[in-house]
Design a protein around this motif. Structure first.
Motif, PDB file in Angstrom:
ATOM      1  N   VAL A 157     -23.061 -14.964 -27.627  1.00  0.00           N
ATOM      2  CA  VAL A 157     -23.452 -13.578 -27.882  1.00  0.00           C
ATOM      3  C   VAL A 157     -24.972 -13.548 -27.962  1.00  0.00           C
ATOM      4  O   VAL A 157     -25.566 -14.215 -28.817  1.00  0.00           O
ATOM      5  CB  VAL A 157     -22.833 -13.059 -29.191  1.00  0.00           C
ATOM      6  CG1 VAL A 157     -23.301 -11.638 -29.489  1.00  0.00           C
ATOM      7  CG2 VAL A 157     -21.311 -13.121 -29.125  1.00  0.00           C
ATOM      8  N   ILE A 159     -28.705 -11.646 -28.373  1.00  0.00           N
ATOM      9  CA  ILE A 159     -29.351 -10.528 -29.055  1.00  0.00           C
ATOM     10  C   ILE A 159     -30.733 -10.326 -28.458  1.00  0.00           C
ATOM     11  O   ILE A 159     -31.569 -11.240 -28.473  1.00  0.00           O
ATOM     12  CB  ILE A 159     -29.447 -10.789 -30.569  1.00  0.00           C
ATOM     13  CG1 ILE A 159     -28.038 -10.870 -31.162  1.00  0.00           C
ATOM     14  CG2 ILE A 159     -30.273  -9.706 -31.261  1.00  0.00           C
ATOM     15  CD1 ILE A 159     -28.005 -11.202 -32.635  1.00  0.00           C
ATOM     16  N   THR A 174     -24.527  -7.781 -35.817  1.00  0.00           N
ATOM     17  CA  THR A 174     -23.679  -8.557 -34.903  1.00  0.00           C
ATOM     18  C   THR A 174     -22.752  -9.487 -35.673  1.00  0.00           C
ATOM     19  O   THR A 174     -21.555  -9.620 -35.353  1.00  0.00           O
ATOM     20  CB  THR A 174     -24.561  -9.366 -33.937  1.00  0.00           C
ATOM     21  OG1 THR A 174     -25.407  -8.479 -33.203  1.00  0.00           O
ATOM     22  CG2 THR A 174     -23.707 -10.174 -32.966  1.00  0.00           C
TER      23      THR A 174
END
Length: 460
Positions: A157, A159, A174
């Motif tokens: 993931v 950012i 998140t």
């Protein structure tokens, strides 16, 4: 010249023959955007702004010869022998000096000597990740980490960063979302100093909050810090490890950027239980890192000249960075933006969304110049309009010419795309406005918004 048809058929047959033997993991493996270019950029006619290469020509050949002669006389047998997996005590002593220069005191027992910084990333993945485990990383992220994450089948993931690095409030949002989904990250990966490829530096308040978040949520942070001592402007910032992150920080360091990449020596500092598992993983990988290069590093540091040499590198790279930024202003389109790093080796450039830098690279290579396309720094297809440029590996004249050639290819690509789309040609580039002090890390060249502009990949 393409291979003969018979050779092509043979290669296809071989692939089919072995396909059933490959592990499921190999289906997730990706090639490194940088390594793919190495064979091409070795050609002398190619100006490479692609690699993360230090300028090893700056190391005096006579010093290298003298140090190796000293190792041969004083430590020949030991240098040619296996060493302990965790590394030689003499190497750890040199590492302690390097980390002390960044205000970080470490216990030698907490150090694992590795075969380059890249091995630290691999060992962390090997130690912590099962297929499908979550890793949180910056966007963009180090292109060399992407193949490692993919090889261990991580769910990464990313950012998006701004001029102060990873926004920790977005990180917390998140993490909250992932928690609601029942998915806790195994670690957060960050390059806080002069990020590769973004060029930005994480601010002190964000560093402090990141350390707090890691402790509050009991999540490990992999602090990748190859460039911290290559600062050309501004005040040094403390490492995450020194800010109280001992319990949840895995620190990655390397001699590659401050001494020599060819030594293939890096190190990790980690909590004892994590370091013990990483040690086991390293035993299975290579038994130990090179004793010869460890003795070389020890002999070099014993001379006490590493800091003057490092200062000479800073002066050299500062000048090359400035040359690259000047060349970008002269040769790149007015819509382009790029980072103005206070240190490190890279500038991150974002072009108009009509330009795909993966396609652009093929055209650039025809002009004998190379860069790293932006998609190599993402795992979700973003970055299509961006590129990473390295300013440390070649001289100033080559930097100017390389940027000029890339700018020329960009202009041709924009002209072609806009001709096909029927867009009106843009006016001549305007002189850049003075940068906003609040955005000191990023140079934005003003450009009126075009209503027909389309983002092809969602990148900024």
């Amino acid at each position: 010249m393409p291979p003969p048809r018979r050779a092509q058929r043979s290669a296809a047959h071989d692939l089919e023959r072995y396909a059933g033997l490959f592990s499921a993991r190999t289906r997730e493996m990706k090639s490194s955007a940088m390594r793919d270019l190495m064979a091409i950029t070795e050609r002398p006619e190619v100006i490479s702004l692609a690699g993360g290469l230090p300028d090893t020509s700056t190391f005096p050949a006579e010093s290298f010869a003298a140090i190796m002669a000293r190792v041969a006389v004083d430590s020949c047998a030991a240098a040619l022998q296996y060493g302990p997996t965790e590394g030689l005590a003499i190497t750890k002593d040199a590492i302690r000096h390097v980390m002390a220069a960044e205000g970080t005191e470490v216990d030698p027992e907490d150090i694992l000597v590795t075969t380059g910084g890249q091995q630290v990333i691999d060992l962390v993945c090997k130690t912590l990740l099962d297929p499908g485990d979550v890793v949180v990383a910056e966007a963009p992220t180090y292109p060399g980490a992407v193949p490692a994450f993919c090889s261990y089948q991580a769910d990464v993931v990313q950012i998006e960063m701004d001029a102060d690095g990873m926004p920790i409030d977005v990180l917390e949002e998140t993490l909250d979302r992932l928690e609601r989904e029942g998915r806790k990250p195994k670690f957060i990966y960050t390059i806080p100093n002069f990020q590769n490829p973004g060029g930005v530096t994480m601010s002190l308040p964000r560093r402090r909050r990141l350390v707090e978040v890691a402790a509050e949520r009991e999540i490990l942070v992999l602090e990748d810090n190859p460039y911290g001592l290559l600062r050309y402007a501004g005040e040094p910032l403390p490492t995450l490890l020194s800010l109280g992150g001992e319990g949840y920080t895995i620190y990655l360091g390397t001699f590659s950027k401050i001494l020599s990449a060819g030594l293939r020596l890096g190190w990790a500092v980690a909590p004892a239980p994590v370091l013990s598992k990483m040690n086991l993983g390293k035993q299975a990988t290579d038994l130990c890192s090179s004793s010869l290069t460890q003795h070389f590093v020890s002999a070099y540091f014993a001379e006490g000249r590493w800091e003057p040499y490092l200062e000479s590198l800073r002066e050299l790279y500062r000048g090359r960075r400035d040359v690259m930024l000047d060349a970008l202003r002269e040769h790149f389109p007015a819509e382009a933006t790029w980072t103005e790093p206070d240190g490190g080796l890279f500038v991150w450039v974002t072009l108009p969304p009509e330009v795909d830098t993966t396609d652009l690279l093929a055209r650039a290579l025809q002009r004998n110049v190379a860069f790293v396309p932006g998609r190599g720094a993402y795992l979700d297809g973003r970055g299509g309009a961006s590129m990473r440029l390295n300013f440390s590996g070649v001289g100033e004249a080559h930097i100017r010419e390389g940027v000029r050639r890339i700018g020329e290819v960009i202009g041709e690509q924009l002209e072609l795309v806009r001709a096909v789309s029927g867009a009106r040609p843009d006016p001549a580039p305007q002189a850049p406005a003075a940068p906003d002090p609040a955005l000191a890390d990023v140079l934005h060249l003003p450009r009126p918004a075009r209503p027909d502009a389309r983002r092809s990949d969602g990148s900024r």
